[in-house]
Design a protein around this motif. Structure first.
Motif, PDB file in Angstrom:
ATOM      1  N   ARG A 234      52.204  -1.753-131.451  1.00 59.21           N
ATOM      2  CA  ARG A 234      51.614  -1.895-130.121  1.00 59.21           C
ATOM      3  C   ARG A 234      52.660  -2.103-129.032  1.00 59.21           C
ATOM      4  NH1 ARG A 234      48.569  -5.737-131.521  1.00 59.21           N
ATOM      5  NH2 ARG A 234      49.782  -7.520-130.762  1.00 59.21           N
ATOM      6  N   ARG A 235      53.784  -2.775-129.360  1.00 53.29           N
ATOM      7  CA  ARG A 235      54.659  -3.240-128.285  1.00 53.29           C
ATOM      8  C   ARG A 235      56.078  -2.696-128.290  1.00 53.29           C
ATOM      9  NH1 ARG A 235      57.743  -3.796-125.088  1.00 53.29           N
ATOM     10  NH2 ARG A 235      58.092  -5.475-123.571  1.00 53.29           N
TER      11      ARG A 235
ATOM     12  N   ASP B  28      56.792 -11.399-123.319  1.00 56.15           N
ATOM     13  CA  ASP B  28      55.810 -11.695-122.273  1.00 56.15           C
ATOM     14  C   ASP B  28      56.219 -12.906-121.443  1.00 56.15           C
ATOM     15  OD1 ASP B  28      54.200  -9.578-122.896  1.00 56.15           O
ATOM     16  OD2 ASP B  28      52.712 -10.733-124.018  1.00 56.15           O
TER      17      ASP B  28
ATOM     18  N   CYS C  97      58.762  -9.101-129.845  1.00 56.46           N
ATOM     19  CA  CYS C  97      57.757  -8.320-129.117  1.00 56.46           C
ATOM     20  C   CYS C  97      56.738  -9.237-128.434  1.00 56.46           C
ATOM     21  CB  CYS C  97      57.037  -7.370-130.072  1.00 56.46           C
ATOM     22  SG  CYS C  97      57.958  -5.875-130.518  1.00 56.46           S
TER      23      CYS C  97
END
Length: 325
Positions: A245-246, A189, A185
């Motif tokens: 969250r992800r 990015d 996760c």
């Protein structure tokens, strides 16, 4: 099911994963992406030193912490990883294993010079005993997933996927303790476009799906699954907020689906263990639109473990490990 205390928030990010990748580059193997159909690749962590992705988190933690001695709880692969690093660094290691864990993995841990302590009960009791031994002896307690350094190290799997397959749109991740899923996760990015992250849990051990639905961490009773490495009872305090969250989706798969995926992997020449086939089971169940990667998290089968353990010096990096194929 038992609701447990609130999870702590983690300040981990992609920078921590990148630092971990640099830190452990001399200790881990850059594992290959292998084609399994026109739109599906598998990330071959069964080819990692120690036979699973667990070496990444163990190496990152032990390089930073430089412990005099380590105690951990493990169903097998994390114990093998910690014992492997411990042997290389001359650090004594004790591994606590719960009832029903693989004796072949216990033998592999001992063969690397570590002490194994067997206990009755499930994973939650295993972790309590490991903490108790660490407190009593002054050793460092190193959990298999619930530690920031372990999560960051595990996330290097995702960095390698971003490097080798930048067009990927979905990554399926096997989910037990949650360290690998949380790490991936963070690592996505590194892509220059949105990537879906799908966590795959055995259907009777869905601690993350249940905890997120409940709005807080939930402890499950002990359970059984063919994926013996994914039998944990509670979500980790470090992985849970990252995953909540992800992650884009959490799905459950049956033992039958895992066996089917295991057969598909072995037919393709991928020597996975049942836990290592869970992500592919999820990918096959969900369907693979776009370009997908399923992480094969480990290959420590009884047949593999029956061979003598190999040291870092006896293993050579294969140039092809950095390529698809």
């Amino acid at each position: 099911m038992t609701t447990i205390g609130s999870a702590t928030r983690s300040g981990l990010g992609i920078a921590d994963v990148r630092v971990a990748a640099e830190r452990i580059s001399g200790l881990v193997r850059h594992t290959p992406l292998l084609a399994l159909g026109s739109n599906l690749l598998v990330k071959g962590e069964h080819r990692q030193h120690g036979g699973s992705f667990k070496l990444r988190g163990a190496a990152n933690a032990m390089v930073v912490l430089r412990p005099a001695a380590v105690v951990t709880g493990s169903s097998g692969n994390h114990g093998i990883a910690v014992a492997t690093i411990g042997a290389a660094c001359d650090v004594p290691v004790t591994v606590v294993m719960a009832a029903g864990t693989s004796e072949a993995k216990a033998r592999a841990i001992r063969a690397r010079g570590a002490r194994v302590v067997h206990i009755e009960g499930g994973v939650a009791e295993r972790e309590r005993r490991a903490r108790s031994i660490a407190d009593r002896t002054g050793a460092v307690y190193l959990p298999s997933s619930d530690h920031e350094l372990v999560v960051a190290g595990a996330g290097t799997v995702g960095l390698e996927v971003a490097e080798d397959a930048p067009d990927v749109t979905t990554i399926f991740v096997p989910t037990g303790g949650g360290g690998l899923l949380a790490g991936v996760c963070l690592a996505v990015d590194a892509f220059d476009h949105p990537v879906r992250v799908v966590g795959v849990e055995p259907v009777h051990t869905r601690r993350y799906a249940i905890s997120i639905a409940a709005g807080g961490p939930v402890e499950l009773p002990p359970s059984s699954t063919i994926a013996d490495g994914l039998r944990g009872q509670r979500p980790g305090a470090v992985p849970l907020p990252i995953i909540r969250r992800r992650v884009d989706e959490l799905i459950g798969v049956t033992d039958d689906a895992i066996v089917h995926a295991l057969g598909a992997l072995r037919a393709a020449g991928v020597a996975a263990e049942p836990s290592g086939a869970v992500a592919l089971a999820g990918a096959m169940q969900a369907g693979c639109g776009g370009h997908a990667v399923a992480v094969v998290s480990g290959g420590n089968t009884s047949e593999v473990l029956s061979a003598a353990p190999r040291t870092f010096d006896e293993r050579k990096h294969n140039d092809d490990d950095h390529r698809r194929g």
